[in-house]
Design an enzyme around this catalytic site. Structure first.
Site, short mmCIF file in Angstrom:
data_model
loop_
_atom_site.label_atom_id
_atom_site.label_comp_id
_atom_site.label_asym_id
_atom_site.label_seq_id
_atom_site.Cartn_x
_atom_site.Cartn_y
_atom_site.Cartn_z
N LYS A 158 -0.76 0.49 -4.08
CA LYS A 158 -1.00 1.49 -5.14
C LYS A 158 -2.14 2.40 -4.65
CE LYS A 158 -0.73 0.41 -9.58
NZ LYS A 158 0.47 0.99 -10.18
N1 PMP Z 1 6.56 1.25 -9.80
C1 PMP Z 1 5.46 2.02 -9.78
C2 PMP Z 1 5.47 3.26 -8.97
C3 PMP Z 1 4.33 1.66 -10.54
O1 PMP Z 1 3.24 2.43 -10.53
C4 PMP Z 1 4.37 0.50 -11.33
C5 PMP Z 1 3.17 0.13 -12.16
N2 PMP Z 1 2.25 -0.62 -11.43
C6 PMP Z 1 5.53 -0.28 -11.30
C7 PMP Z 1 6.62 0.12 -10.53
C8 PMP Z 1 5.59 -1.56 -12.09
O2 PMP Z 1 4.73 -2.52 -11.51
P1 PMP Z 1 4.03 -3.67 -12.37
O3 PMP Z 1 5.12 -4.35 -13.12
O4 PMP Z 1 3.40 -4.54 -11.35
O5 PMP Z 1 3.06 -3.00 -13.25
#
Ligand code: PMP
Length: 309
Positions: free
Chosen positions: A163
């Site tokens: 991220k």
């Molecule tokens: N895809 C992206 C691009 C994201 O930013 C997120 C949020 N973190 C997710 C998928 C979902 O991830 P998570 O379930 O770990 O929050």
């Protein structure tokens, strides 16, 4: 005139100290602000009957430290340290439930793109109350989505497992395009034209009781996605990870988003095509209901997902 504070919490944790919200600032020449090299996470704390609990914090902070590593940074905190700090910060702010936003960034210590081998990296964690990401109605009745004109970048130059703030520009523009056109959210395709993910969510489809989600490659394999995969198995659904076309979305019986912010949110329309009956379907409802029980520690098999101070 003093600038109007946007405070929705009292304290932010920065490099080892709890500082008042209005003092949690960095310089305008922050390297990360200019070049997008901050890394961040997002997790939630839920108000369970036994008290406030972080949801899958180990997985979130492990991913945070992976993102730190991908950028070539290092920070002097372990996953366990960051979990403990988050619990303390939530308590200090007096929240029972909230969103938690860790971030690691470079301040104004560096000019230009070139990073030294071990840049000075700062770490902060902020918390704020965050209700339903796409509104109560969207959460209950389902959201309207558009296939974005923006696509996920080729894996040779994107880093989908991390991220990284700069990588979110595509997501911000995709979401902006969608909302300006009257939709709630965007779905981005990958460079080959298969469905990748939402701007900040993963996507699941249901057809004839079979659940399909796009395989890993061009998407962030979300922690909520992992919850849903495990929950679906536990509930006895067949689930596969494979390429999904835009056409498959239109003919799906059900489609839903998963993510920390969006939790499990049904999709009722994509590109003006009604999905299924136009109301959240039974598989989505069952998974959503089970997911929320898990966030409160009410599903025996998944009790380890919640973490108390
Ligand atoms: N895809 C992206 C691009 C994201 O930013 C997120 C949020 N973190 C997710 C998928 C979902 O991830 P998570 O379930 O770990 O929050």
């Amino acid at each position: 005139m003093a600038p109007k504070s946007n405070a929705d919490s009292q304290f932010v944790w920065m490099d080892g100290k709890f500082v008042p919200y209005d003092n949690a600032t960095t310089h305008v020449l922050s390297h990360s602000l200019h070049y997008g090299g901050a890394v961040f996470e997002g997790l939630r704390a839920y108000a369970t009957p036994q008290g406030t609990a972080l949801f899958r914090p180990k997985e979130h902070f492990d991913r945070f430290l992976d993102s730190v590593r991908v950028m070539g940074y290092s920070i002097p905190y372990s996953t366990q340290d960051l979990i403990q700090i988050s619990h303390e910060l939530i308590a200090k702010n007096g929240f029972k439930a909230c969103y938690v936003r860790p971030i690691a960034y470079i301040n104004d210590s560096i000019r230009g793109l070139k990073l030294p081998k071990t840049p000075e990296v700062h770490t902060a964690i902020a918390v704020w109350p965050w209700g339903k990401y796409m509104g109560d109605e969207g959460h209950l009745k389902g959201v309207r989505v558009k296939t974005s004109t923006f696509r996920r970048a080729d894996v040779s130059s994107s880093l989908p497992l991390a991220k990284i703030s700069g990588a979110y520009v595509t997501s911000v523009l995709a979401r902006r395009e969608a909302t300006l056109e009257g939709f709630d959210e965007a779905i981005l395709l990958d460079p080959h034209g298969f469905v990748a993910e939402g701007s900040g969510e993963n996507v699941f489809t249901v057809k004839n009781n079979e659940i399909i989600t796009p395989s890993v490659g061009y998407l962030l394999p979300g922690i909520t996605r992992d919850c849903v995969i495990q929950i679906a198995k536990e509930l006895g659904f067949s689930l596969s990870q494979e390429n999904i076309t835009r056409n498959q979305l239109y003919v799906a019986d059900e489609v839903f988003f998963t993510g920390t912010a969006v939790e499990v949110t049904p999709i009722r329309e994509i590109d003006h095509h009604q999905i299924g009956t136009g109301s959240p379907g039974p598989v989505t409802q069952k998974i959503k209901e089970t997911f929320f029980k898990c966030t409160l520690g009410q599903v025996e098999q998944f009790k380890s997902w919640i973490d108390f101070p």
